[in-house]
Structures are given as structure tokens and as C-alpha cells.
Design a protein around this motif. Structure first.
Motif, PDB file in Angstrom:
ATOM      1  N   ARG A  96       0.815  -1.211   0.000  1.00  0.00           N
ATOM      2  CA  ARG A  96       0.000   0.000   0.000  1.00  0.00           C
ATOM      3  C   ARG A  96       0.851   1.265   0.000  1.00  0.00           C
ATOM      4  O   ARG A  96       0.433   2.302  -0.502  1.00  0.00           O
ATOM      5  N   MET A 490      -8.890   5.641  10.840  1.00  0.00           N
ATOM      6  CA  MET A 490      -7.549   5.830  11.377  1.00  0.00           C
ATOM      7  C   MET A 490      -6.772   4.531  11.261  1.00  0.00           C
ATOM      8  O   MET A 490      -7.311   3.461  11.512  1.00  0.00           O
TER       9      MET A 490
ATOM     10  N   LEU B  30      -5.671   2.689   1.777  1.00  0.00           N
ATOM     11  CA  LEU B  30      -5.190   1.833   2.863  1.00  0.00           C
ATOM     12  C   LEU B  30      -5.312   0.358   2.482  1.00  0.00           C
ATOM     13  O   LEU B  30      -4.959  -0.516   3.263  1.00  0.00           O
ATOM     14  N   GLY B  31      -5.845   0.066   1.305  1.00  0.00           N
ATOM     15  CA  GLY B  31      -5.885  -1.310   0.825  1.00  0.00           C
ATOM     16  C   GLY B  31      -7.257  -1.955   0.809  1.00  0.00           C
ATOM     17  O   GLY B  31      -7.390  -3.127   0.475  1.00  0.00           O
ATOM     18  N   GLU B  51     -12.356  -2.482  14.354  1.00  0.00           N
ATOM     19  CA  GLU B  51     -11.022  -2.533  13.763  1.00  0.00           C
ATOM     20  C   GLU B  51     -11.017  -3.621  12.714  1.00  0.00           C
ATOM     21  O   GLU B  51     -11.458  -4.745  12.983  1.00  0.00           O
ATOM     22  N   GLU B  55      -4.464  -7.018   4.444  1.00  0.00           N
ATOM     23  CA  GLU B  55      -3.037  -7.334   4.385  1.00  0.00           C
ATOM     24  C   GLU B  55      -2.455  -7.146   5.783  1.00  0.00           C
ATOM     25  O   GLU B  55      -2.971  -7.728   6.722  1.00  0.00           O
ATOM     26  N   ASP B  56      -1.423  -6.283   5.913  1.00  0.00           N
ATOM     27  CA  ASP B  56      -0.832  -6.058   7.224  1.00  0.00           C
ATOM     28  C   ASP B  56      -1.202  -4.694   7.791  1.00  0.00           C
ATOM     29  O   ASP B  56      -0.528  -4.160   8.651  1.00  0.00           O
ATOM     30  N   THR B  57      -2.278  -4.138   7.267  1.00  0.00           N
ATOM     31  CA  THR B  57      -2.708  -2.833   7.750  1.00  0.00           C
ATOM     32  C   THR B  57      -3.959  -2.985   8.607  1.00  0.00           C
ATOM     33  O   THR B  57      -4.885  -3.694   8.235  1.00  0.00           O
ATOM     34  N   PHE B  58      -3.935  -2.322   9.758  1.00  0.00           N
ATOM     35  CA  PHE B  58      -5.084  -2.362  10.656  1.00  0.00           C
ATOM     36  C   PHE B  58      -5.743  -0.994  10.653  1.00  0.00           C
ATOM     37  O   PHE B  58      -5.074   0.023  10.788  1.00  0.00           O
ATOM     38  N   ILE B  59      -7.058  -0.989  10.475  1.00  0.00           N
ATOM     39  CA  ILE B  59      -7.764   0.277  10.300  1.00  0.00           C
ATOM     40  C   ILE B  59      -8.961   0.331  11.247  1.00  0.00           C
ATOM     41  O   ILE B  59      -9.704  -0.639  11.372  1.00  0.00           O
ATOM     42  N   ALA B  60      -9.121   1.473  11.899  1.00  0.00           N
ATOM     43  CA  ALA B  60     -10.303   1.678  12.727  1.00  0.00           C
ATOM     44  C   ALA B  60     -11.299   2.508  11.934  1.00  0.00           C
ATOM     45  O   ALA B  60     -10.928   3.489  11.306  1.00  0.00           O
TER      46      ALA B  60
END
Ligand code: GDP
Ligand code: MG
Lengths: 699, 87
Positions: A96, A490, B30-31, B51, B55-60
Motif C-alpha cells: 500500500r 484511522m 489503505l488497501g 477494527e 493485508e498487514d494494515t489495521f484500520i479503525a
């Protein structure tokens, strides 16, 4: 010496600042981006014939800037004059990150890709093929770990090499169908003298397909606009139909994402997946039930430590300054110079330096919250709660920073996209007591509460400020600003062990600034206070008292009269007259004129409240028993007035530095005016209410 | 079913992203793109926000926004136990 200007760009939390901090032989300069108050960090490095200037831009996810802070970075990239871009990416989330890299490549400037945090990938058994990435992207790639200081200095060498090379600039190709449309747009653009440069025209064309408002504004005023507008409308419709997407910018996003996934597939050996430390920690730290109590516990602990540990070196610092003052008294001849130093400046500066340990601990705590990644969790935990008060979770981050210092907290509010959210947050930020108010609290708590409860009282003061802030936010939201708060989205960064070096640096900078402030601004302010409280000398008062003193016999009576004389002289001084003038305004909340003066002086800086109290209550002190400021306050100030003072300090306007930051951030005059008035009115009313309440309860 | 309806730890594929304005662009960056696997990691106290992981992204993000993202669940693991997760 030749100059190379480098823009350092990357998504948030990729380690840009860490890289800049760990370049060998760099001079760091901290300032602001022109016209705005976003912090601008630059380093200067000399290498061979070159002076290299690297500018650390605010973190930005993509050229489709979302928050005001991202707009600052975007504006810099679009408008400023620089020689090359260093794009820092996080090796852990390469796919990304590369989306933004591709957008940057569209600019067709000289560019270097820095893949940071390589240590984390390798530790988990993964690897990244640098050569392959270079081959596929066509730009130099450097693998780095700012943490282990790997590859960082190589960046500088590569900057020089890339700057000197005349290799054709990089170019990224999209799907054939998109390329055809780009060509059509470029053809029209070429008709305008602004876009003769084919590279620039191509960039503009791509940004137009990406629906970039800022670029649209540029072409809007050109003669080719009508033709271009028609063409764009047609292209948008064609492409959206062809790709079955809502917008051409979505098409480009998909396109870039597909490209970057392919790149990652080729060049990255994925680490094996396992339950990460972050996940295990989060199971506890943001647990639906235990998360909030744990958070409150951390905050409580922070204030306990601030008070308890901070008070250990206090006596030593106090003793040292008393000693200095005595030495000055002994060496300098009697007179105004001796007095201004020994009675004015030194005790005042000392009374503030004393609180440096408290302030450093509080700052360290807030920095730790931020650097470890826990701050983002608190935003997640508290979003639901904040929503009830018309704010969103992300607003919590500036609010917590406000406990450190209001100035950077106002700046941190830039991470909020919606202007209304930002204004509300900034209007209540002053209620988060900053560390400069800490000395006043510590002093008053020390004087009026048992030591065993001190840390808890401090915690209660801070929490009440926060709760008041939320209530006011709710009122502002319902009365003045209709409408919903902005959506909350976020990234939750992984927990990271903070870099000790970075923490140490921050504390050191903080200490330096604090001592500088104490030595210049506060010493100056206390000099003014000393002058105002020592002059004019009144001949008549002195004369009449000298006669009286001579007349009485006992030592005790002499001392009492001397005290009285000093007090009369002080009341007669300029400051005394000012104090007497404003006293009626403060007397309903139990203040004498000295407290009134101290509180007003606190508008310059909150530390000045303490030093002013120290100067004003030091007078008339022939009595050995009351040799500390704490004792003098106990003798002269009632409990309820002390509480009223705490309430005033908690709520009224912050210092000049903070007020001017608000001024710079908020252009609307109505808000500026409101900001100047309402905290002070509210502070007085609250103090009055609490004072009366305590009075009725018989304190 | 939508992203907001997933159970904790359940995985799904993004089918479509509804009208989220600028938020949509941000999520895509962010993917969160159509065809990508997502997982609901956890919910905050009071169930909001949530949450998610791509992939390896964590998003709230908030439930209300997640409810505009259509998904197709892939992990059957929890569906058997869960109530009304499958529809
Ligand atoms: N493991 C590891 N952590 C890093 C590295 N570079 C930075 N960090 C950490 O990542 C976090 C974010 O770094 P920072 O420099 O503030 O990122 P910025 O937002 O891009 O300026 C901090 O906690 C750093 O200590 C690295 O190369 N390896
Ligand atoms: Mg940074």
C-alpha cells in the motif's frame, strides 16, 4: 558550495523523522512551513561539494490529501522548488506504500525509494530483493533500518549520485486504455503555453484523471479550459463505463494497487504469519471491558509519578537557588542591583526551575504514549465516548498532547479534517491543563492538602479539566455548530518499542527550551514584577514608620512595625496600585490583590503565577517561621480562595504563545474574539460558584 | 452482508464500496479494494468503532461507514457457531 534540496515524503509512521535524526553529521533545524504552524524539520548535511538540505514533510497517505496536514505536504510537493524526492516506505506494508510511490513517480522528478524498517521484516524471516525493485520501478532503492542505523548514510551518497546523473527521469506506464486517454488530454494541454513541457503535461493529465481538485483549479482559469472540460467529461464517462467503476480516480487506484501487488509478488519474500506482539497486547489493552480502566490507570499512574518522582530533586534545586541568592547578597553591595537579583530574578527563576523534573516526567509520559502507538488505541477506545460529546476519537490525540503543552496540541488538531471538529477541539483544548500550569497546582496542593493525597488531587484536577472540556464541546456542538462530526478512519500502527535516543533527544530539547524560557522570558517578567513592586519609594511612609520604630522599645514590636512598613510600601508600589484597582473584580472569589496580580500576570506564561506569588508574598517577612512560600501562602490565603485559584488557572486563557498559535490557526475573527473572552468568563463563574459553595459548607 | 455484520475474527472478500465520499478514496489507499480479503479484528467498547485488517494494515472505522461496504464472508469457521451470520 552547491546546494541540493531534497523533499522527504512518505506515509505516516514509516520512520521519516527517525531517518532524519540518525543521519551522521547533520545539523537539525526546526521551524514552520511558511504561513502555517505545521512543524517543519530540516537537516543540513555537507557531502563533498554539496550542501544537502532535507525537508521532513508531514506524513501523507497519497496525493489525494485528506487532512489539512496532508495538504501542507501536498502543497510543498506541488509548488516548492526542490531537486529530488526521497520517498520513505515501510517494508512491512510495502504494497500500500507503493501506491503513493507511484503517484510520486507520476511527477517525473528525480526520485529515490527508501525501504525502511527492513529489520522487522528480516526478523520474521522475510526479505526484500532490492535489485528487483530497482529494475521494476526504474529508480534507485535503498533498504534501511533507522533503528539499527543501517543504510541511512547511503541515502546521502545516493542523493548526490542521483543528482549528478543525467539518466532519463522515471516514468510509469498505465494500462493501454488509460494511456490513450492521457495522450488525448496532453494534446489539449499542449495548446496552452503553461504546459509545453511534455513531462509536466503528462503529470497534469494523470492528476486530472485522478480528480485532483487542486489541479482542476489551475486549469480552470486558462483559455483551454472549455475544450479541456468537455474532453474530460467525455473521458470520465468512457473510462467509467469501460471499467465499471464510479470514478476515474477509483480506476487509477485499482490500477496502481494491481501494479504494486505485482511488484511485491516479484520482489518480496513474505515473512511467515504468526500472532504478532501487537495483536496479543491489543487483546488486553483495547479489551471491550478492561480497555478503559487500563487507560485510566495509565493516566493516574502518570500523574502520580509526575508528582511523586518529580518532587524528589525539588528540595535540592530549591536549596541551590537559595544558596545562589545568598552568595549574591553577600558579594554585591546593598542597593537596587543586589535587590533585583537576590530578591527578584534569582528566586523567581528558581521557583520555576524547581518544577523542571515534574514537567519532564509528564512530557516523557505523553511522548511514550505517542511513540509506542498506544495513543491511537486510546482514540479507538474513546471514539464511542467522544461521539456522545460531538467529537471523534482522533480529537483525543490533540487533547492528550494538551496536557504537555497547548501550542503543539493546537497544531496536532490539524490531523482533523473537518474544520468544525477542529475549531471545537481547539476551543476546549485550553481546559487540558498544560505542564506550565503544573507548578501552580503543585504549589497550591502542597500548601493546602496533605502530602499523601497530592498525586490524587493532581489527577482529579486534570480529569476535571478534561471533563469540563468535553461538556463545553457538547454545548458548542449543539448550540453553535450543527451537523455531524467527520467520519472516523484511522490506521492502527503496530506497537513499537520507542527509540531511547529519540526520547532522550526530545527531553533534552524540552529541557533546553525550558531553561531558556526561565532564563529569558520568565526572568524578564519577574524583573518587571520586581520593579513594579519596589517602586515608587514613598518618602512619607518610610519617614513615619522610622519614627514609630524608634519610639517603641521591644524587639518584637520593632519587627512588627517593620513588617507593616514593608507591606504598606508594597501596597503603595505600582503593582500594589494595579492590584488594588483589579482587586474588586476578584474579591468575590476570595482573592487578595496579590493573587489577582499573579493570575493576571499568568496570561503571559503560567509559570509567572508562581514567581509572582513568590515575589509578592516574600515581602514583610521578618518572621523566621514563614520562610517558605508554602508557609506564607498558608498564612495569607484561605483554603476556599486557593481552590478558586486552582479553578481559575484550570480554565482561563492559556499563555500568550498558545493564544498566538490559535490566532495563526484560526482565521475567522468571530472565533478569535470568542476564544479571547469565553474561557475567562467561564473561569470566573466557575470559581465564584465553587468559592460560594465551599463558603456555605463552612470552609 | 456488510463489513459491519462480520463477527470478530471472521474473514470476507470486499464486494463493493458504497457511497462514502472522500472516505472511500482513503480506504482504498489503505488497501480496502474490491476483491481484497478483509477481517474484522475487534470491536471497541459499546461495539463502535470496529477494527479491520487488510493485508498487514489495521484500520479503525465506524460501524455506520462499515455498513456501506458489502462483503462476502469466506471463513466458515465461526459461521456454524454464530447466530445469523450467514444470510
Ligand atoms: N523497528 C524499526 N522501527 C523504526 C524504524 N524507523 C522508525 N521506527 C519506529 O517507528 C516509529 C515511527 O517513526 P517516526 O520516525 O516517528 O515516523 P514518521 O512518522 O515517518 O516521522 C517510531 O516508534 C520509531 O522508533 C526502523 O527502521 N525499524
Ligand atoms: Mg515524523
Amino acid at each position: 558550495m552547491k546546494k541540493i534540496r531534497v523533499a522527504l515524503a512518505g506515509q505516516p509512521n514509516v520512520g521519516k523523522s527517525s531517518i532524519i535524526n540518525s543521519v551522521t553529521g547533520a545539523r537539525l533545524h526546526v521551524g514552520n512551513f511558511s504561513g502555517v504552524t505545521v512543524e517543519k524539520k530540516e537537516v543540513f548535511i555537507e557531502r563533498g561539494d554539496y550542501e544537502i538540505e532535507i525537508i521532513d514533510l508531514p506524513g501523507i497517505y497519497s496525493l489525494n490529501a485528506y487532512t489539512p496536514e496532508e495538504h501542507v505536504a501536498k502543497k510543498y510537493l506541488y509548488e516548492e522548488d526542490y531537486d529530488l524526492i526521497v520517498n520513505v516506505v515501510d517494508a512491512n506494508t510495502l504494497a500500500r506504500n507503493l501506491i503513493f510511490t507511484m503517484q510520486l513517480m507520476d511527477m517525473q522528478k528525480k526520485m529515490i525509494l527508501v525501504v525502511n524498517m527492513i529489520d522487522e521484516v528480516e526478523k520474521q524471516g522475510g526479505s526484500i530483493d532490492k535489485g528487483k525493485l530497482e529494475e521494476l520501478l526504474g529508480i534507485p532503492v535503498i533498504l534501511t533500518s533507522a533503528k539499527e542505523h543501517r543504510g541511512v548514510d547511503e541515502i546521502i551518497d545516493q542523493i548526490v549520485a542521483t543528482h549528478e546523473s543525467d539518466k532519463p527521469k522515471n516514468k510509469l506506464y498505465y494500462d493501454q486504455r488509460i494511456e490513450e486517454q492521457i495522450d488525448k488530454i496532453v494534446k489539449v494541454l499542449h495548446k496552452s503555453p503553461h504546459f509545453k513541457d511534455p513531462e509536466y503535461a503528462r503529470f497534469i493529465a494523470i492528476r486530472l484523471l485522478d480528480r485532483d481538485e487542486d489541479i482542476y483549479k489551475i486549469i480552470h482559469d486558462l483559455p483551454i479550459f472549455i475544450e479541456l472540460h468537455e474532453l474530460l467529461g467525455k473521458i470520465y464517462r468512457e473510462l467509467e463505463l469501460e471499467y465499471d467503476e464510479e470514478s476515474t480516480s477509483d480506476i487509477l487506484s485499482d490500477e496502481r494497487y494491481a501494479l504494486s501487488k505485482a511488484l511485491v509478488m516479484e520482489a518480496v519474500k513474505k515473512p511467515e504469519v504468526k500472532v504478532s506482539l501487537t495483536d496479543r497486547l491489543d487483546r488486553l489493552l483495547i479489551h471491550p471491558v478492561f480497555g478503559l480502566p487500563i487507560f485510566l490507570f495509565f493516566m493516574w499512574l502518570l500523574f502520580q509519578l509526575t508528582f511523586e518522582v518529580g518532587s524528589i530533586p525539588m528540595d535540592m534545586i530549591d536549596a541551590a537557588f537559595t544558596e545562589i541568592s545568598n552568595v549574591v547578597k553577600a558579594t554585591l553591595p546593598d542597593g537596587a542591583v543586589q535587590s533585583v537579583l537576590a530578591d527578584g530574578v534569582i528566586p523567581a527563576v528558581g521557583s520555576i526551575i524547581m518544577f523542571l523534573p515534574n514537567i519532564l516526567i509528564l512530557f516523557l509520559g505523553i511522548n511514550l504514549l505517542e511513540q509506542t502507538g498506544y495513543m491511537a488505541r486510546t482514540a479507538f477506545l474513546l471514539d464511542g465516548f467522544m461521539k456522545k460529546f460531538g467529537l471523534q476519537g482522533k480529537a483525543f490525540i490533540p487533547l492528550v498532547s494538551g496536557f504537555g503543552c497547548t501550542v503543539p496540541a493546537y497544531m496536532a488538531a490539524r490531523t482533523l479534517k473537518n474544520p468544525t471538529d477542529r475549531i471545537i477541539t481547539m476551543l476546549v483544548l485550553g481546559f487540558m491543563s498544560c505542564s506550565a500550569r503544573l507548578p501552580v497546582y503543585v504549589l497550591l496542593i502542597g500548601a493546602f492538602f496533605p502530602t499523601a493525597h497530592a498525586g490524587n488531587i493532581l489527577f482529579i484536577i486534570y480529569i476535571s479539566g478534561a471533563i469540563l472540556g468535553l461538556i463545553v464541546a457538547k454545548i458548542l456542538r449543539t448550540v453553535l455548530f450543527k451537523g455531524e462530526p467527520e467520519p472516523f478512519v484511522m490506521e492502527m500502527p503496530p506497537y513499537r518499542f520507542p527509540s531511547m535516543k529519540a526520547l532522550g533527544m526530545e527531553l533534552w530539547i524540552k529541557t533546553k527550551l525550558f531553561i531558556k524560557k526561565a532564563g529569558t522570558f520568565i526572568a524578564g517578567a519577574s524583573m518587571i514584577i520586581w520593579f513594579l513592586s519596589s517602586y515608587p519609594h514613598s518618602g512619607t511612609i518610610e519617614e513615619s514608620y522610622t519614627r514609630k520604630i524608634e519610639a517603641v522599645q521591644s524587639e518584637e514590636a520593632k519587627a512588627a512595625l517593620e513588617n507593616e512598613m514593608a507591606a504598606k510600601a508594597l501596597e503603595n508600589s505600582y503593582l500594589g496600585r494595579i492590584g488594588k484597582t483589579i482587586e474588586p473584580f476578584f474579591s468575590p472569589i476570595g482573592f487578595d490583590w496579590r493573587m489577582s496580580v499573579a493570575v493576571v500576570a499568568g496570561l503571559a506564561a503560567k509559570e509567572v503565577v508562581v514567581s509572582t506569588l513568590a515575589t509578592l508574598y516574600a515581602v514583610g517577612d521578618a518572621d523566621e517561621r514563614s520562610n517558605t512560600l508554602i508557609q506564607r501562602l498558608r498564612d495569607n490565603v484561605t483554603f476556599k480562595a486557593a481552590i478558586a485559584m486552582i479553578v481559575i488557572i484550570m480554565i482561563y486563557s492559556p499563555c500568550i504563545a498558545a493564544m498566538s498559535t490559535f490566532w495563526a490557526e484560526v482565521p475567522q475573527w468571530a472565533w478569535r474574539g470568542f476564544y479571547l473572552v469565553y474561557p475567562n468568563v467561564l473561569a470566573w463563574l466557575m470559581a465564584f460558584g465553587i468559592y460560594r459553595l465551599l463558603d456555605m459548607m463552612g470552609y | 452482508m456488510t463489513l459491519a455484520d462480520l463477527q470478530e475474527k471472521q474473514k470476507a472478500i470486499v464486494k463493493s464500496i458504497g457511497d462514502l465520499g472522500e472516505l472511500k478514496t482513503r480506504l482504498m489507499e489503505l488497501g480496502v479494494l474490491c476483491g481484497e480479503p478483509v477481517q474484522l479484528v475487534r470491536r471497541a467498547p459499546w461495539g463502535d468503532p470496529i477494527e479491520i485488517r487488510v493485508e498487514d494494515t489495521f484500520i479503525a472505522l465506524r460501524r455506520a461507514d462499515a455498513a456501506k461496504i458489502e462483503v462476502e464472508p469466506i471463513s466458515q469457521l465461526r459461521v456454524r457457531k454464530g447466530r445469523g451470520a450467514k444470510r
